[in-house]
Design a protein around this motif. Structure first.
Motif, PDB file in Angstrom:
ATOM      1  N   GLU A  24       0.841  -1.210   0.000  1.00 32.44           N
ATOM      2  CA  GLU A  24       0.000   0.000   0.000  1.00 32.44           C
ATOM      3  C   GLU A  24       0.872   1.255   0.000  1.00 32.44           C
ATOM      4  N   GLU A  27       2.559   1.690  -3.478  1.00 34.14           N
ATOM      5  CA  GLU A  27       1.568   2.117  -4.483  1.00 34.14           C
ATOM      6  C   GLU A  27       1.194   3.584  -4.284  1.00 34.14           C
ATOM      7  N   ALA A  28       1.000   3.977  -3.027  1.00 34.04           N
ATOM      8  CA  ALA A  28       0.582   5.358  -2.746  1.00 34.04           C
ATOM      9  C   ALA A  28       1.662   6.346  -3.183  1.00 34.04           C
ATOM     10  N   TYR A  30       4.072   5.878  -5.401  1.00 37.97           N
ATOM     11  CA  TYR A  30       4.178   5.829  -6.874  1.00 37.97           C
ATOM     12  C   TYR A  30       3.112   6.727  -7.511  1.00 37.97           C
ATOM     13  N   ARG A  31       1.896   6.562  -7.016  1.00 34.51           N
ATOM     14  CA  ARG A  31       0.747   7.274  -7.605  1.00 34.51           C
ATOM     15  C   ARG A  31       0.757   8.759  -7.243  1.00 34.51           C
ATOM     16  N   LEU A  32       0.899   9.050  -5.960  1.00 35.01           N
ATOM     17  CA  LEU A  32       0.746  10.439  -5.516  1.00 35.01           C
ATOM     18  C   LEU A  32       1.910  11.327  -5.966  1.00 35.01           C
ATOM     19  N   GLY A  34       3.572  10.610  -8.726  1.00 33.79           N
ATOM     20  CA  GLY A  34       3.636  10.482 -10.194  1.00 33.79           C
ATOM     21  C   GLY A  34       4.994   9.983 -10.666  1.00 33.79           C
ATOM     22  N   ASP A  36       8.017   7.558 -12.257  1.00 37.97           N
ATOM     23  CA  ASP A  36       8.141   6.735 -13.468  1.00 37.97           C
ATOM     24  C   ASP A  36       8.376   5.275 -13.108  1.00 37.97           C
ATOM     25  N   THR A  69       4.353  -8.764  -6.030  1.00 41.24           N
ATOM     26  CA  THR A  69       4.208  -7.748  -7.070  1.00 41.24           C
ATOM     27  C   THR A  69       3.646  -8.335  -8.371  1.00 41.24           C
ATOM     28  N   ARG A  72       1.314  -6.394 -10.730  1.00 39.17           N
ATOM     29  CA  ARG A  72       1.492  -4.969 -10.403  1.00 39.17           C
ATOM     30  C   ARG A  72       2.758  -4.480 -11.106  1.00 39.17           C
ATOM     31  N   GLU A  74       3.782  -1.776 -11.973  1.00 37.48           N
ATOM     32  CA  GLU A  74       4.354  -0.504 -11.507  1.00 37.48           C
ATOM     33  C   GLU A  74       5.340  -0.716 -10.358  1.00 37.48           C
TER      34      GLU A  74
END
Ligand code: ATP
Ligand code: MG
Length: 199
Positions: A24, A27-28, A30-32, A34, A36, A69, A72, A74
Protein backbone atom coordinates in the motif's frame (compact mmCIF):
# COMPACT_ATOMS: atom_id res chain seq x y z
CA UNK A 1 7.95 12.00 -20.80
CA UNK A 2 10.77 11.70 -23.33
CA UNK A 3 13.69 13.94 -22.44
CA UNK A 4 12.51 14.47 -18.86
CA UNK A 5 14.68 12.96 -16.11
CA UNK A 6 13.25 9.68 -14.82
CA UNK A 7 11.86 9.94 -11.30
CA UNK A 8 12.60 6.68 -9.52
CA UNK A 9 11.32 5.58 -6.12
CA UNK A 10 13.59 3.39 -4.00
CA UNK A 11 11.68 1.52 -1.31
CA UNK A 12 14.22 -0.56 0.58
CA UNK A 13 13.41 -3.16 3.16
CA UNK A 14 14.24 -6.48 4.69
CA UNK A 15 10.77 -7.63 3.59
CA UNK A 16 10.91 -10.60 6.00
CA UNK A 17 8.14 -11.09 4.90
CA UNK A 18 6.76 -8.39 2.60
CA UNK A 19 3.22 -7.43 3.67
CA UNK A 20 0.20 -5.41 2.60
CA UNK A 21 1.47 -2.31 4.47
CA UNK A 22 4.57 -2.28 2.24
CA UNK A 23 2.50 -2.72 -0.93
CA UNK A 24 0.00 0.00 0.00
CA UNK A 25 2.82 2.42 0.87
CA UNK A 26 4.71 1.74 -2.37
CA UNK A 27 1.57 2.12 -4.48
CA UNK A 28 0.58 5.36 -2.75
CA UNK A 29 3.99 6.97 -3.24
CA UNK A 30 4.18 5.83 -6.87
CA UNK A 31 0.75 7.27 -7.60
CA UNK A 32 0.75 10.44 -5.52
CA UNK A 33 4.24 11.55 -6.56
CA UNK A 34 3.64 10.48 -10.19
CA UNK A 35 6.87 8.47 -10.33
CA UNK A 36 8.14 6.74 -13.47
CA UNK A 37 9.40 3.68 -11.60
CA UNK A 38 9.11 2.24 -8.10
CA UNK A 39 11.81 -0.22 -7.04
CA UNK A 40 11.29 -2.57 -4.09
CA UNK A 41 14.89 -3.08 -3.06
CA UNK A 42 15.49 -6.25 -1.07
CA UNK A 43 18.30 -5.73 1.47
CA UNK A 44 21.03 -8.33 1.12
CA UNK A 45 22.33 -7.98 4.67
CA UNK A 46 20.21 -5.55 6.68
CA UNK A 47 23.02 -4.24 8.92
CA UNK A 48 20.50 -2.84 11.45
CA UNK A 49 19.11 -6.34 12.05
CA UNK A 50 22.32 -8.39 11.90
CA UNK A 51 23.08 -10.05 15.22
CA UNK A 52 19.69 -9.04 16.60
CA UNK A 53 17.62 -11.79 15.04
CA UNK A 54 18.05 -14.42 12.35
CA UNK A 55 17.17 -13.00 8.94
CA UNK A 56 15.57 -15.19 6.24
CA UNK A 57 17.94 -15.77 3.26
CA UNK A 58 17.84 -12.92 0.75
CA UNK A 59 16.72 -15.19 -2.12
CA UNK A 60 13.65 -16.29 -0.14
CA UNK A 61 12.81 -12.68 0.73
CA UNK A 62 13.27 -11.71 -2.93
CA UNK A 63 10.96 -14.55 -4.04
CA UNK A 64 8.28 -13.23 -1.67
CA UNK A 65 8.66 -9.71 -3.11
CA UNK A 66 8.33 -11.13 -6.63
CA UNK A 67 5.15 -12.97 -5.58
CA UNK A 68 3.74 -9.84 -3.93
CA UNK A 69 4.21 -7.75 -7.07
CA UNK A 70 2.66 -10.22 -9.53
CA UNK A 71 0.10 -8.32 -11.58
CA UNK A 72 1.49 -4.97 -10.40
CA UNK A 73 3.88 -3.91 -13.16
CA UNK A 74 4.35 -0.50 -11.51
CA UNK A 75 6.22 -2.16 -8.60
CA UNK A 76 9.61 -3.59 -9.60
CA UNK A 77 11.45 -6.02 -7.32
CA UNK A 78 15.13 -5.07 -7.35
CA UNK A 79 18.10 -7.41 -6.87
CA UNK A 80 20.64 -4.57 -6.85
CA UNK A 81 21.69 -5.09 -3.20
CA UNK A 82 21.69 -8.89 -3.53
CA UNK A 83 23.96 -8.69 -6.60
CA UNK A 84 26.31 -6.26 -4.81
CA UNK A 85 26.51 -8.60 -1.80
CA UNK A 86 27.63 -7.72 1.72
CA UNK A 87 25.86 -5.27 4.00
CA UNK A 88 23.26 -3.13 2.24
CA UNK A 89 23.67 0.61 2.43
CA UNK A 90 21.24 2.92 0.66
CA UNK A 91 24.01 5.34 -0.34
CA UNK A 92 25.73 2.56 -2.34
CA UNK A 93 22.45 1.65 -4.06
CA UNK A 94 21.77 5.29 -4.90
CA UNK A 95 25.27 5.76 -6.33
CA UNK A 96 24.92 2.61 -8.43
CA UNK A 97 21.56 3.73 -9.82
CA UNK A 98 22.95 7.20 -10.57
CA UNK A 99 25.92 5.73 -12.41
CA UNK A 100 23.43 3.88 -14.67
CA UNK A 101 21.27 6.96 -15.25
CA UNK A 102 23.01 10.13 -14.06
CA UNK A 103 20.08 12.39 -14.92
CA UNK A 104 17.51 10.47 -12.86
CA UNK A 105 15.88 11.93 -9.77
CA UNK A 106 15.89 9.44 -6.90
CA UNK A 107 13.25 9.37 -4.18
CA UNK A 108 14.04 7.23 -1.13
CA UNK A 109 10.86 6.00 0.57
CA UNK A 110 10.79 5.29 4.31
CA UNK A 111 8.15 4.67 6.94
CA UNK A 112 7.90 7.20 9.77
CA UNK A 113 9.56 4.73 12.17
CA UNK A 114 12.79 4.90 10.16
CA UNK A 115 13.21 8.69 10.24
CA UNK A 116 14.85 8.73 13.68
CA UNK A 117 17.51 6.27 12.42
CA UNK A 118 18.53 8.32 9.38
CA UNK A 119 21.56 9.93 11.10
CA UNK A 120 23.02 6.42 11.60
CA UNK A 121 22.87 5.60 7.87
CA UNK A 122 26.18 5.29 6.00
CA UNK A 123 27.31 8.61 4.48
CA UNK A 124 24.08 10.29 5.50
CA UNK A 125 25.42 13.80 4.72
CA UNK A 126 26.17 12.69 1.14
CA UNK A 127 22.93 10.80 0.73
CA UNK A 128 20.70 13.65 1.79
CA UNK A 129 22.30 15.93 -0.80
CA UNK A 130 21.50 13.62 -3.70
CA UNK A 131 18.03 12.22 -3.01
CA UNK A 132 14.59 13.33 -1.94
CA UNK A 133 13.03 11.51 0.99
CA UNK A 134 9.37 10.42 0.87
CA UNK A 135 8.04 9.65 4.34
CA UNK A 136 4.89 7.55 4.76
CA UNK A 137 2.93 7.46 8.00
CA UNK A 138 3.05 4.24 9.93
CA UNK A 139 0.52 3.33 12.64
CA UNK A 140 2.22 3.41 16.01
CA UNK A 141 4.88 5.87 14.89
CA UNK A 142 4.57 9.52 15.77
CA UNK A 143 4.09 11.76 12.77
CA UNK A 144 7.49 13.24 12.15
CA UNK A 145 8.61 16.69 11.13
CA UNK A 146 10.86 16.94 8.10
CA UNK A 147 14.19 15.42 9.07
CA UNK A 148 16.80 18.18 9.31
CA UNK A 149 19.01 18.58 6.27
CA UNK A 150 16.89 16.42 3.98
CA UNK A 151 14.72 17.51 1.08
CA UNK A 152 11.62 15.61 2.08
CA UNK A 153 7.95 15.16 1.35
CA UNK A 154 5.33 13.51 3.51
CA UNK A 155 3.03 11.17 1.59
CA UNK A 156 -0.38 10.37 3.07
CA UNK A 157 -1.16 6.67 2.95
CA UNK A 158 -4.14 4.76 4.26
CA UNK A 159 -2.75 3.40 7.54
CA UNK A 160 -2.17 -0.32 7.53
CA UNK A 161 -1.21 -1.59 10.96
CA UNK A 162 1.04 -4.57 10.35
CA UNK A 163 4.73 -5.37 10.70
CA UNK A 164 6.91 -8.24 9.50
CA UNK A 165 7.76 -8.94 13.16
CA UNK A 166 4.09 -9.49 13.97
CA UNK A 167 3.70 -11.69 10.89
CA UNK A 168 6.69 -13.88 11.76
CA UNK A 169 5.15 -14.43 15.18
CA UNK A 170 1.76 -15.28 13.69
CA UNK A 171 3.21 -17.64 11.09
CA UNK A 172 5.37 -19.44 13.64
CA UNK A 173 2.27 -19.90 15.83
CA UNK A 174 0.26 -21.14 12.82
CA UNK A 175 -2.17 -18.22 13.09
CA UNK A 176 -3.88 -16.86 9.95
CA UNK A 177 -2.28 -13.96 8.10
CA UNK A 178 -4.96 -13.55 5.41
CA UNK A 179 -5.31 -9.97 4.25
CA UNK A 180 -2.10 -8.96 6.02
CA UNK A 181 0.04 -10.60 3.35
CA UNK A 182 -0.90 -11.00 -0.35
CA UNK A 183 -2.19 -14.54 -1.11
CA UNK A 184 0.67 -15.18 -3.56
CA UNK A 185 3.14 -14.48 -0.72
CA UNK A 186 1.33 -16.92 1.60
CA UNK A 187 1.71 -19.58 -1.12
CA UNK A 188 5.39 -18.73 -1.53
CA UNK A 189 5.94 -19.00 2.25
CA UNK A 190 4.26 -22.41 2.40
CA UNK A 191 6.02 -23.71 -0.73
CA UNK A 192 9.43 -22.75 0.68
CA UNK A 193 8.59 -23.83 4.24
CA UNK A 194 9.56 -20.41 5.64
CA UNK A 195 8.88 -19.32 9.23
CA UNK A 196 8.59 -22.93 10.36
CA UNK A 197 5.43 -23.32 8.26
CA UNK A 198 6.79 -26.55 6.79
CA UNK A 199 6.49 -28.48 10.08
P1 ATP B 1 10.26 -5.61 10.92
O1 ATP B 1 9.13 -5.72 11.91
O2 ATP B 1 10.99 -6.91 10.68
O3 ATP B 1 11.19 -4.45 11.16
P2 ATP B 1 8.76 -4.07 8.97
O4 ATP B 1 7.32 -4.40 8.89
O5 ATP B 1 9.18 -2.85 9.72
O6 ATP B 1 9.55 -5.35 9.51
P3 ATP B 1 10.81 -3.54 7.05
O7 ATP B 1 11.26 -4.46 5.97
O8 ATP B 1 11.66 -3.34 8.26
O9 ATP B 1 9.34 -4.03 7.50
O10 ATP B 1 10.45 -2.12 6.46
C1 ATP B 1 10.80 -1.64 5.20
C2 ATP B 1 10.22 -0.24 5.05
O11 ATP B 1 8.78 -0.32 5.06
C3 ATP B 1 10.57 0.74 6.19
O12 ATP B 1 10.80 2.01 5.64
C4 ATP B 1 9.31 0.73 7.05
O13 ATP B 1 9.16 1.92 7.78
C5 ATP B 1 8.23 0.59 6.00
N1 ATP B 1 7.01 -0.03 6.53
C6 ATP B 1 6.91 -1.25 7.07
N2 ATP B 1 5.64 -1.52 7.44
C7 ATP B 1 4.90 -0.43 7.12
C8 ATP B 1 3.50 -0.09 7.25
N3 ATP B 1 2.64 -0.93 7.83
N4 ATP B 1 3.11 1.13 6.81
C9 ATP B 1 4.01 1.99 6.26
N5 ATP B 1 5.34 1.72 6.09
C10 ATP B 1 5.78 0.53 6.52
MG1 MG C 1 11.17 -2.50 10.29
Amino acid sequence: MPGEPARIGIFGGTFDPIHTGHIEAAEAVYRLLGLDRMLLVVANEPWQKEGIRPVTPAEDRYAMVEAATEGRPELEPSRIEIERGGPSYTVDTVNELLSRDPSSELIVVVGADVVADLPTWKDEPTLRKIVTLAVVDRPGSVVVDSPPGWRSVSVPVVPFDVSSTELRTRLEADLPVDGLVPDAVIHCIRRRGLYATGR
